[in-house]
Motif scaffolding. Sequence first.
Motif, PDB file in Angstrom:
ATOM      1  N   GLY A 101       0.888  -1.103  -0.101  1.00  0.00           N
ATOM      2  CA  GLY A 101      -0.017   0.054  -0.004  1.00  0.00           C
ATOM      3  C   GLY A 101       0.846   1.242   0.051  1.00  0.00           C
ATOM      4  O   GLY A 101       0.261   2.407  -0.124  1.00  0.00           O
ATOM      5  N   LEU A 102       2.042   1.073   0.463  1.00  0.00           N
ATOM      6  CA  LEU A 102       2.946   2.242   0.535  1.00  0.00           C
ATOM      7  C   LEU A 102       3.633   2.609  -0.769  1.00  0.00           C
ATOM      8  O   LEU A 102       3.895   3.803  -0.956  1.00  0.00           O
ATOM      9  N   LEU A 103       3.884   1.598  -1.638  1.00  0.00           N
ATOM     10  CA  LEU A 103       4.648   1.849  -2.612  1.00  0.00           C
ATOM     11  C   LEU A 103       3.912   2.839  -3.729  1.00  0.00           C
ATOM     12  O   LEU A 103       4.788   3.668  -4.227  1.00  0.00           O
ATOM     13  N   PRO A 104       2.670   2.830  -3.913  1.00  0.00           N
ATOM     14  CA  PRO A 104       2.099   3.797  -4.923  1.00  0.00           C
ATOM     15  C   PRO A 104       2.664   5.459  -4.434  1.00  0.00           C
ATOM     16  O   PRO A 104       2.780   6.516  -5.005  1.00  0.00           O
ATOM     17  N   LEU A 105       2.449   5.390  -2.996  1.00  0.00           N
ATOM     18  CA  LEU A 105       2.957   6.802  -2.536  1.00  0.00           C
ATOM     19  C   LEU A 105       4.245   7.081  -2.596  1.00  0.00           C
ATOM     20  O   LEU A 105       4.582   8.280  -2.656  1.00  0.00           O
ATOM     21  N   ALA A 106       5.133   6.025  -2.367  1.00  0.00           N
ATOM     22  CA  ALA A 106       6.575   6.141  -2.644  1.00  0.00           C
ATOM     23  C   ALA A 106       6.816   6.871  -4.029  1.00  0.00           C
ATOM     24  O   ALA A 106       7.705   7.646  -4.153  1.00  0.00           O
ATOM     25  N   ALA A 107       6.129   6.291  -4.917  1.00  0.00           N
ATOM     26  CA  ALA A 107       6.476   6.584  -6.344  1.00  0.00           C
ATOM     27  C   ALA A 107       5.905   8.097  -6.547  1.00  0.00           C
ATOM     28  O   ALA A 107       6.439   8.852  -7.314  1.00  0.00           O
TER      29      ALA A 107
ATOM     30  N   GLU B 176      11.955  -1.090  -1.205  1.00  0.00           N
ATOM     31  CA  GLU B 176      12.007  -2.582  -1.468  1.00  0.00           C
ATOM     32  C   GLU B 176      13.499  -3.083  -1.487  1.00  0.00           C
ATOM     33  O   GLU B 176      13.648  -4.150  -1.160  1.00  0.00           O
ATOM     34  N   GLY B 177      14.400  -2.229  -1.807  1.00  0.00           N
ATOM     35  CA  GLY B 177      15.759  -2.533  -1.641  1.00  0.00           C
ATOM     36  C   GLY B 177      16.237  -3.723  -2.717  1.00  0.00           C
ATOM     37  O   GLY B 177      15.737  -3.915  -3.745  1.00  0.00           O
ATOM     38  N   GLY B 178      17.252  -4.540  -2.037  1.00  0.00           N
ATOM     39  CA  GLY B 178      17.816  -5.533  -3.196  1.00  0.00           C
ATOM     40  C   GLY B 178      18.492  -5.086  -4.196  1.00  0.00           C
ATOM     41  O   GLY B 178      19.270  -3.966  -4.339  1.00  0.00           O
ATOM     42  N   THR B 179      18.236  -5.637  -5.617  1.00  0.00           N
ATOM     43  CA  THR B 179      18.827  -5.170  -6.677  1.00  0.00           C
ATOM     44  C   THR B 179      17.491  -4.870  -7.678  1.00  0.00           C
ATOM     45  O   THR B 179      16.530  -6.056  -7.788  1.00  0.00           O
ATOM     46  N   ALA B 180      17.275  -4.112  -8.324  1.00  0.00           N
ATOM     47  CA  ALA B 180      16.109  -3.724  -9.280  1.00  0.00           C
ATOM     48  C   ALA B 180      16.425  -2.941 -10.388  1.00  0.00           C
ATOM     49  O   ALA B 180      17.443  -2.027 -10.502  1.00  0.00           O
ATOM     50  N   VAL B 181      15.685  -3.239 -11.382  1.00  0.00           N
ATOM     51  CA  VAL B 181      15.776  -2.702 -12.756  1.00  0.00           C
ATOM     52  C   VAL B 181      14.790  -1.433 -12.557  1.00  0.00           C
ATOM     53  O   VAL B 181      13.467  -1.796 -12.425  1.00  0.00           O
ATOM     54  N   GLY B 182      15.021  -0.032 -12.918  1.00  0.00           N
ATOM     55  CA  GLY B 182      14.285   1.066 -12.844  1.00  0.00           C
ATOM     56  C   GLY B 182      14.106   1.611 -14.206  1.00  0.00           C
ATOM     57  O   GLY B 182      15.144   1.827 -15.038  1.00  0.00           O
ATOM     58  N   THR B 183      12.763   1.608 -14.788  1.00  0.00           N
ATOM     59  CA  THR B 183      12.594   2.174 -16.070  1.00  0.00           C
ATOM     60  C   THR B 183      11.771   3.287 -16.190  1.00  0.00           C
ATOM     61  O   THR B 183      10.854   3.744 -14.935  1.00  0.00           O
ATOM     62  N   GLY B 184      11.349   3.737 -17.199  1.00  0.00           N
ATOM     63  CA  GLY B 184      10.346   5.102 -17.278  1.00  0.00           C
ATOM     64  C   GLY B 184      11.163   6.224 -16.869  1.00  0.00           C
ATOM     65  O   GLY B 184      12.127   6.499 -17.048  1.00  0.00           O
ATOM     66  N   ARG B 185      10.478   6.664 -15.459  1.00  0.00           N
ATOM     67  CA  ARG B 185      11.409   7.850 -14.917  1.00  0.00           C
ATOM     68  C   ARG B 185      12.148   7.430 -13.810  1.00  0.00           C
ATOM     69  O   ARG B 185      12.616   8.127 -13.044  1.00  0.00           O
ATOM     70  N   GLY B 186      12.340   6.064 -13.786  1.00  0.00           N
ATOM     71  CA  GLY B 186      13.318   5.410 -12.838  1.00  0.00           C
ATOM     72  C   GLY B 186      12.393   4.593 -11.783  1.00  0.00           C
ATOM     73  O   GLY B 186      12.784   4.083 -10.835  1.00  0.00           O
ATOM     74  N   ASP B 187      11.019   5.071 -11.624  1.00  0.00           N
ATOM     75  CA  ASP B 187      10.331   4.416 -10.609  1.00  0.00           C
ATOM     76  C   ASP B 187       9.488   3.265 -11.057  1.00  0.00           C
ATOM     77  O   ASP B 187       8.504   2.760  -9.995  1.00  0.00           O
ATOM     78  N   GLU B 188       9.381   2.722 -12.006  1.00  0.00           N
ATOM     79  CA  GLU B 188       8.731   1.620 -12.565  1.00  0.00           C
ATOM     80  C   GLU B 188       9.878   0.543 -12.422  1.00  0.00           C
ATOM     81  O   GLU B 188      10.852   0.139 -13.061  1.00  0.00           O
TER      82      GLU B 188
END
Length: 311
Positions: A133-139, A150-162
Motif C-alpha cells: 500500500g505504501l509503494l504508490p505513495l513512494a512513487a 524495496e531494496g535488493g537489486t532492481a531495474v528501474g525504467t520510465g522515470r526510474g520509478d517503474e
Amino acid sequence: MSPILKRTVTVRAPGKINVFFRVGALQDDGYHDVASLYQAVSLFEEVTATPADEFSVRFTGPIDTAGLATDDSNLAIAAAKLLASRTGYTGGVALTVLKRVPIAGGMGGGSADAAATLVACDELWGTGLGRSGLLPLAAELGADVPFALEGGTAVGTGRGDELSPALAQGAFHWVLALSDMGLSTPLVYGTLDQHRDAHVGDLGPQPDLVKVDTAVLQAVRIGDADSLADAMHNDLQVAALKLAPELSELLELGESRGALAGIVSGSGPTVAFLVHSAQEAAELRGTLTRRDIRTLVVTGPVPGARVLDAH
C-alpha cells in the motif's frame, strides 16, 4: 483510526548505487526516459518517529546537515504528510533522522529517509497500508523512493520509478569515495543535454526509450564481480566529470590501485569502486584515505526499509 499503540518506531532504509544508468533523449515535457540497475548497499539512514501534534524533522549523525530543509520541501516531512492525508490521520509526527548517506551524493539518501518515514508512520499510526500500500505513495514522492522501500537489486525504467526486481546472488564489495561538494541532479542532466547537442555529429541522435543491457543483468544474476565491472555504465558520468573534473583523477587513482572498475553513482559526485573481496576493499580504502579522500566500505545487495525497533 485505530488507537496509537506504539510510542516510538525506528526504521532503517538503505542508500543505493546505480551500477548501470542509461538516459534517453530529452522529451518535450523536460523529462528523460531512463533505465537503471539499482543496488541497495549497507549504508543506512535511520528514521525514528514519535507521536506529535505537528510535523517536524531533525537530524543527527556523522554528516553535516546544516543546509538541509526542515519544512515541507524535506522529503521525509512530505512523506509523512502524504500518508496522513491519504489515510485520514489527523495528528502529526516528530521525526529524527540519523543520516549516514552523503547529501547530494547520488546515493538516494533523501529517498531513503522518505521510504523509512512511510514505514515508520504506517506502523506508528496503525494506518495499516503495509509495503504494497505504501509503494504508490513512494512513487509519488520521487523516482528513487520505491527502490529504497524495496531494496535488493532492481531495474528501474520510465522515470526510474517503474521497478522490477532483478535476480541477484552473492555479495558485491564496494569502496565509496565521497566528495565534500554536492552535485545538483537537474544541473547534471542539463549538462548532459548540452554535451549531446554539442556533439550530435559524433554521438548521433539519442533513443527515446532505453533499457538495461543484458550483460549487467547477467553479471548480477551470477554474482560475478569481473563481469559486472565490464558491464557497468553511467550516461550521466560524462556530465558529472565536466562539472567536477577532479572526479576523473579519482577514477584513475582507484582503478590503478586495485579496483576492478569505478563509476560515478547516479548524478554524482560519489564514486563507487567495485573490488573482489573485503580484503581488497580494506586495501583500497587505505590507499584513498592516505590521499585524504573520505571513504566508506559497503556491500550489496541489502533489503529495503525495515522496522528496527517499535515500543
